[in-house]
Design a protein around this motif. Sequence first.
Motif, PDB file in Angstrom:
ATOM      1  N   UNK A 222       0.982  -1.117   0.004  1.00 32.07           N
ATOM      2  CA  UNK A 222      -0.131   0.081   0.032  1.00 32.07           C
ATOM      3  C   UNK A 222       0.856   1.185  -0.084  1.00 32.07           C
ATOM      4  N   UNK A 223       0.429   2.204  -1.013  1.00 34.88           N
ATOM      5  CA  UNK A 223       1.230   3.429  -0.904  1.00 34.88           C
ATOM      6  C   UNK A 223       0.915   4.460   0.259  1.00 34.88           C
ATOM      7  N   UNK A 224      -0.225   4.001   0.847  1.00 42.42           N
ATOM      8  CA  UNK A 224      -0.782   4.945   2.090  1.00 42.42           C
ATOM      9  C   UNK A 224      -0.665   4.210   3.376  1.00 42.42           C
ATOM     10  N   UNK A 225      -0.936   4.947   4.431  1.00 46.13           N
ATOM     11  CA  UNK A 225      -0.710   4.213   5.835  1.00 46.13           C
ATOM     12  C   UNK A 225      -2.072   3.332   6.276  1.00 46.13           C
ATOM     13  N   UNK A 226      -1.852   2.929   7.273  1.00 46.81           N
ATOM     14  CA  UNK A 226      -3.326   2.121   7.466  1.00 46.81           C
ATOM     15  C   UNK A 226      -4.357   2.825   7.721  1.00 46.81           C
ATOM     16  N   UNK A 227      -5.403   2.546   7.567  1.00 45.13           N
ATOM     17  CA  UNK A 227      -6.818   3.143   7.658  1.00 45.13           C
ATOM     18  C   UNK A 227      -6.819   4.359   6.857  1.00 45.13           C
ATOM     19  N   UNK A 228      -6.187   4.574   5.891  1.00 48.79           N
ATOM     20  CA  UNK A 228      -6.317   5.910   5.078  1.00 48.79           C
ATOM     21  C   UNK A 228      -7.350   5.782   4.104  1.00 48.79           C
ATOM     22  N   UNK A 229      -8.118   4.463   3.924  1.00 51.08           N
ATOM     23  CA  UNK A 229      -9.212   4.505   3.000  1.00 51.08           C
ATOM     24  C   UNK A 229      -9.149   4.741   1.636  1.00 51.08           C
ATOM     25  N   UNK A 230      -7.467   4.714   1.185  1.00 52.09           N
ATOM     26  CA  UNK A 230      -7.302   4.703  -0.102  1.00 52.09           C
ATOM     27  C   UNK A 230      -6.858   3.566  -0.828  1.00 52.09           C
ATOM     28  N   UNK A 231      -7.175   3.364  -1.997  1.00 56.33           N
ATOM     29  CA  UNK A 231      -6.947   2.125  -2.660  1.00 56.33           C
ATOM     30  C   UNK A 231      -5.769   2.251  -3.756  1.00 56.33           C
ATOM     31  N   UNK A 232      -4.379   2.437  -3.169  1.00 51.32           N
ATOM     32  CA  UNK A 232      -3.472   2.819  -4.088  1.00 51.32           C
ATOM     33  C   UNK A 232      -2.471   1.636  -3.803  1.00 51.32           C
ATOM     34  N   UNK A 233      -2.162   0.875  -4.794  1.00 50.24           N
ATOM     35  CA  UNK A 233      -1.080  -0.428  -4.491  1.00 50.24           C
ATOM     36  C   UNK A 233       0.193   0.025  -4.833  1.00 50.24           C
ATOM     37  N   UNK A 234       1.217  -0.699  -4.303  1.00 51.46           N
ATOM     38  CA  UNK A 234       2.484  -0.481  -4.334  1.00 51.46           C
ATOM     39  C   UNK A 234       3.017  -1.708  -4.264  1.00 51.46           C
ATOM     40  N   UNK A 235       4.364  -1.789  -5.015  1.00 56.05           N
ATOM     41  CA  UNK A 235       5.139  -2.991  -5.013  1.00 56.05           C
ATOM     42  C   UNK A 235       5.475  -3.733  -3.741  1.00 56.05           C
ATOM     43  N   UNK A 236       5.610  -5.008  -3.778  1.00 57.06           N
ATOM     44  CA  UNK A 236       5.649  -5.779  -2.453  1.00 57.06           C
ATOM     45  C   UNK A 236       7.285  -5.337  -1.959  1.00 57.06           C
ATOM     46  N   UNK A 237       6.925  -5.049  -0.534  1.00 55.52           N
ATOM     47  CA  UNK A 237       7.848  -4.750   0.087  1.00 55.52           C
ATOM     48  C   UNK A 237       8.518  -3.150   0.071  1.00 55.52           C
ATOM     49  N   UNK A 238       7.757  -2.250  -0.785  1.00 53.39           N
ATOM     50  CA  UNK A 238       8.024  -0.959  -1.040  1.00 53.39           C
ATOM     51  C   UNK A 238       6.996   0.095  -0.492  1.00 53.39           C
ATOM     52  N   UNK A 239       5.923  -0.640  -0.086  1.00 52.02           N
ATOM     53  CA  UNK A 239       5.197   0.259   0.609  1.00 52.02           C
ATOM     54  C   UNK A 239       4.724   0.268   2.346  1.00 52.02           C
ATOM     55  N   UNK A 240       3.688   0.495   2.567  1.00 52.51           N
ATOM     56  CA  UNK A 240       3.673   0.733   4.416  1.00 52.51           C
ATOM     57  C   UNK A 240       3.300  -0.671   4.781  1.00 52.51           C
ATOM     58  N   UNK A 241       2.869  -1.794   4.029  1.00 59.82           N
ATOM     59  CA  UNK A 241       2.697  -2.930   4.683  1.00 59.82           C
ATOM     60  C   UNK A 241       3.879  -3.699   4.841  1.00 59.82           C
ATOM     61  N   UNK A 242       4.984  -3.423   3.783  1.00 55.36           N
ATOM     62  CA  UNK A 242       6.380  -4.310   3.800  1.00 55.36           C
ATOM     63  C   UNK A 242       6.265  -5.877   3.699  1.00 55.36           C
ATOM     64  N   UNK A 243       7.416  -6.186   3.284  1.00 58.11           N
ATOM     65  CA  UNK A 243       7.603  -7.649   3.174  1.00 58.11           C
ATOM     66  C   UNK A 243       7.164  -8.758   4.107  1.00 58.11           C
ATOM     67  N   UNK A 244       7.442  -8.447   5.299  1.00 57.24           N
ATOM     68  CA  UNK A 244       7.271  -9.405   6.399  1.00 57.24           C
ATOM     69  C   UNK A 244       5.743  -9.880   6.451  1.00 57.24           C
ATOM     70  N   UNK A 245       4.780  -9.111   6.633  1.00 59.21           N
ATOM     71  CA  UNK A 245       3.600  -9.496   6.710  1.00 59.21           C
ATOM     72  C   UNK A 245       3.002 -10.476   5.463  1.00 59.21           C
ATOM     73  N   UNK A 246       3.762 -10.465   4.297  1.00 57.76           N
ATOM     74  CA  UNK A 246       3.427 -11.301   3.285  1.00 57.76           C
ATOM     75  C   UNK A 246       3.969 -12.734   3.629  1.00 57.76           C
ATOM     76  N   UNK A 247       5.162 -12.825   4.227  1.00 57.59           N
ATOM     77  CA  UNK A 247       5.826 -14.195   4.517  1.00 57.59           C
ATOM     78  C   UNK A 247       4.753 -14.810   5.809  1.00 57.59           C
ATOM     79  N   UNK A 248       4.209 -13.850   6.735  1.00 56.28           N
ATOM     80  CA  UNK A 248       3.024 -14.378   7.534  1.00 56.28           C
ATOM     81  C   UNK A 248       2.044 -14.979   6.899  1.00 56.28           C
ATOM     82  N   UNK A 249       1.427 -14.271   5.893  1.00 56.18           N
ATOM     83  CA  UNK A 249       0.423 -14.669   5.247  1.00 56.18           C
ATOM     84  C   UNK A 249       0.604 -15.961   4.799  1.00 56.18           C
TER      85      UNK A 249
END
Length: 285
Positions: A222-249
Amino acid sequence: MRNPIGGHVPVAGGLAKIGLGYARELAAETVQVFVANPRGWATPPGNPAQDELFRSECAAESIPAYVHAPYLINFGSHTEATVERSVLSLRHSLRRAREIGALGVVVHTGSATGGRPREEALAQVRTHMLPLLDELTHDDDPFLLLESTAGQGSSLCSRTWDFGPYFEALDFHPKLGVCLDTCHIYAAGHDLTGPAGMRQTLDLLVGTVGEGRLKLIHANDSKDVVGAHKDRHENIGAGHIGAEPFRELLAHPATEGVPLIIETPGGKEGHAADVARLKELRGAH
């Protein structure tokens, strides 16, 4: 394979020829396609030769395929014409999905427009969407996969628990499933980055809709912070979610066997890098 990883592929110029050619360049193990203009109401018939080629090549290479229905669909709309067009458009996507051998059709859950109460909009979802689900009687019919939104406006489904009333409105139909978009759920307010944030969010989802309903994941940072209600995608690991949660998923029991589709920026190069990144995070799982 625990989680096939792939992407949304362009198909203008031929479903199999262009779409699967692009998929191979990404080293994709699963694909998602449009079977109509995503920003229009047209319901094109498709090309039987390309359909057959796409279906047989996906089968031969064990590539699960999915269709994304047009964005204009909204069963919660207060405009009659929009609802009628939504029925025709979604029926078309479901029929085309069967013709190309796709396992599921992703549709956005929509919103209650015109200031109407949510309950009224959900009653309308029931009236118009349930008959479409009841038409899915063939063994090779796709699942209908509900994708929640980032929570903009009067969204009918953005948090994990919102899937509850939506599934209830549709009688927990056996052909109903969930497509979880990581960017949307994060933008809607689920912090996937905290300690066990992803695990807790997936647990909440399973607690709401039951086991086995999560059929597809849109893996987007995500290009935006949690709870921003904005649908703007970012590349894996380059946004506010980061790579680690995807490993968890990728290690969560609820995602066992569930394909991941990226819908990230950067064109073919960016897509190939994201597919490779997710495969790396999948690691030994």
